[in-house]
Design a protein around this motif. Structure first.
Motif, mmCIF file in Angstrom:
data_model
loop_
_atom_site.group_PDB
_atom_site.id
_atom_site.type_symbol
_atom_site.label_atom_id
_atom_site.label_comp_id
_atom_site.label_asym_id
_atom_site.label_seq_id
_atom_site.Cartn_x
_atom_site.Cartn_y
_atom_site.Cartn_z
ATOM 1 N N ALA A 75 -5.832 2.068 -15.791
ATOM 2 C CA ALA A 75 -5.888 2.962 -14.641
ATOM 3 C C ALA A 75 -7.140 2.759 -13.783
ATOM 4 C CB ALA A 75 -5.826 4.413 -15.116
ATOM 5 N N GLU A 76 -8.244 2.331 -14.385
ATOM 6 C CA GLU A 76 -9.505 2.239 -13.643
ATOM 7 C C GLU A 76 -9.537 1.049 -12.690
ATOM 8 O OE1 GLU A 76 -12.875 2.327 -16.160
ATOM 9 O OE2 GLU A 76 -12.433 4.309 -17.006
ATOM 10 N N ASN A 77 -8.868 -0.037 -13.041
ATOM 11 C CA ASN A 77 -9.012 -1.271 -12.275
ATOM 12 C C ASN A 77 -7.716 -1.730 -11.613
ATOM 13 O OD1 ASN A 77 -11.841 -1.761 -13.113
ATOM 14 N ND2 ASN A 77 -10.913 -1.989 -15.150
ATOM 15 N N GLY A 112 -5.855 -11.292 -9.741
ATOM 16 C CA GLY A 112 -5.873 -10.670 -11.065
ATOM 17 C C GLY A 112 -4.458 -10.417 -11.554
ATOM 18 N N THR A 113 -4.364 -9.905 -12.762
ATOM 19 C CA THR A 113 -3.079 -9.509 -13.339
ATOM 20 C C THR A 113 -3.078 -7.990 -13.491
ATOM 21 O OG1 THR A 113 -2.831 -11.613 -14.519
ATOM 22 C CG2 THR A 113 -1.520 -9.742 -15.294
#
Length: 362
Positions: A75-77, A112-113
């Motif tokens: 959730a943060e990234n 990113g993934t």
């Protein structure tokens, strides 16, 4: 020169004074900075974050709502769409229909993934008779830099229950409830001219139950109004003055329906009988209730009587009584021939023996 795609340039050129003979020491230094940042990419929610709801067993009701959520595993990234909660309604949609939904678009600013899960929110107090779908779908979004100034995003979806690939997050709910039997009962009264109750015999008076063409406001019903009917629309009162019809309802077919019937007595024009001209409207609606841990269809009848003002008036029901009453009056007279006998025990009859009897009303 033209910069490659994705690059921006900034020039820092300070002002200054160059002293003759001291160019290297006094000339201002110009700094040119080139920065590479690829353009953002937006993932389409309508194609990559799409799902569908299938409700089997019955059509969608106005009160039906099914909720779905999109959650980020990290959730943060992980960027999220503006719309990550779907509250789906589709009143009147037929059973088995694929009802689509999708979450909002997501914008990515760096490679990113990114991983998301899609699931149905199963309420603690759900719709009675509905089985909910606990399947979780995982969406993996891979964002890459083409090193030409552009990010690209590719998404794939997987059903976590069986690890199979999926194009859509499909959730299937099924409705099932026990069927219902409704017993309609009317009261038959047979009285003389003074209102005294007369004895009835089984089958003495006939009745007919019809599919109504109008509702309680006397508005015409649609042509597809087709309520289930009893085995026979014709019935007769029994010796206790009761008229009974049995109606069977199916939860899949009938839950979302409203049915109307009309009940009237058949005037057989028998001599010295004034027949009832009462006419009744029966409105039947349905709910699903929890009975002993099982979902069960329940029929709710409401009764109306056609009055002298040419309108349907709702009856005040008492307990299980429908309030539907038909009263016939016997208007003729009855003649009875009475005979008695006298037995004299202990001796023979003698000339002159006389006995007097008196008949009195009681």
């Amino acid at each position: 020169p033209t910069l490659p795609d994705g690059y921006t340039s900034s020039i820092d050129a300070p002002a200054g004074v160059i002293t003759a003979g001291k160019v290297q020491d006094t000339a201002p230094v110009v700094t040119v900075t080139n920065t590479y940042k690829p353009s953002d990419v937006t993932l389409s929610g309508s194609t990559s974050l799409a799902g569908e709801k299938i409700l089997n067993g019955r059509a969608w009701l106005a009160s039906d709502q099914f909720d779905f959520q999109l959650e980020a595993v990290d959730a943060e990234n992980t960027p999220m769409p503006k719309v990550s909660l779907i509250q789906l309604q589709s009143e009147g949609t037929a059973a088995g229909t694929h009802v689509p939904f999708h979450f909002g678009d997501i914008t990515y600013t760096k490679p990113g993934t990114y991983i998301y899960d899609i699931n149905e929110i199963i309420p603690s107090n759900g719709i009675i008779g509905i089985s909910y779908d606990s399947t979780i779908y995982r969406v993996t979004v891979t964002v890459t830099d083409d090193h030409k100034g552009q990010l690209t995003a590719a998404a794939s979806m997987q059903n976590l229950s069986d690890k199979s690939p999926a194009e859509l997050a499909t959730f299937t709910n099924t409705f099932a409830a026990n069927d219902e039997t409704l017993v309609l009962e009317a009261i038959k009264q047979f009285v003389d001219k003074d209102g005294n109750a007369l004895t009835q015999t089984s089958g003495q008076f006939a009745f007919k139950l019809d599919k109504s063409q109008v509702d309680e406001n006397n508005n015409q019903l649609s042509a597809d109004h087709d309520p289930p009917m009893p085995a026979s629309a014709d019935a007769a009162s029994n010796a206790l003055g009761r008229v009974t019809y049995v109606l069977n309802y199916n939860s899949t077919r009938d839950l979302a329906k409203t049915y109307y019937y009309q009940l009237s007595e058949v005037n057989e024009r028998l001599k010295n009988i004034t027949y009832s001209n009462e006419r009744y409207l029966i409105k039947v609606t349905f709910t699903v209730e929890n009975e002993d841990g099982e979902a069960a269809l329940q029929a709710h009848p409401t009764y109306y009587k056609w009055d002298d003002a040419q309108k349907w008036v709702r009856l005040d029901q008492q307990d299980s009584e429908s309030g539907m009453t038909f009263t016939n009056t016997f208007t003729g007279t009855a003649t009875a021939k009475l005979s008695i006998g006298k037995i004299l025990a202990g001796r023979n009859w003698m000339d002159g023996d006389t006995f007097t009897f008196t008949l009195k009303p009681k």
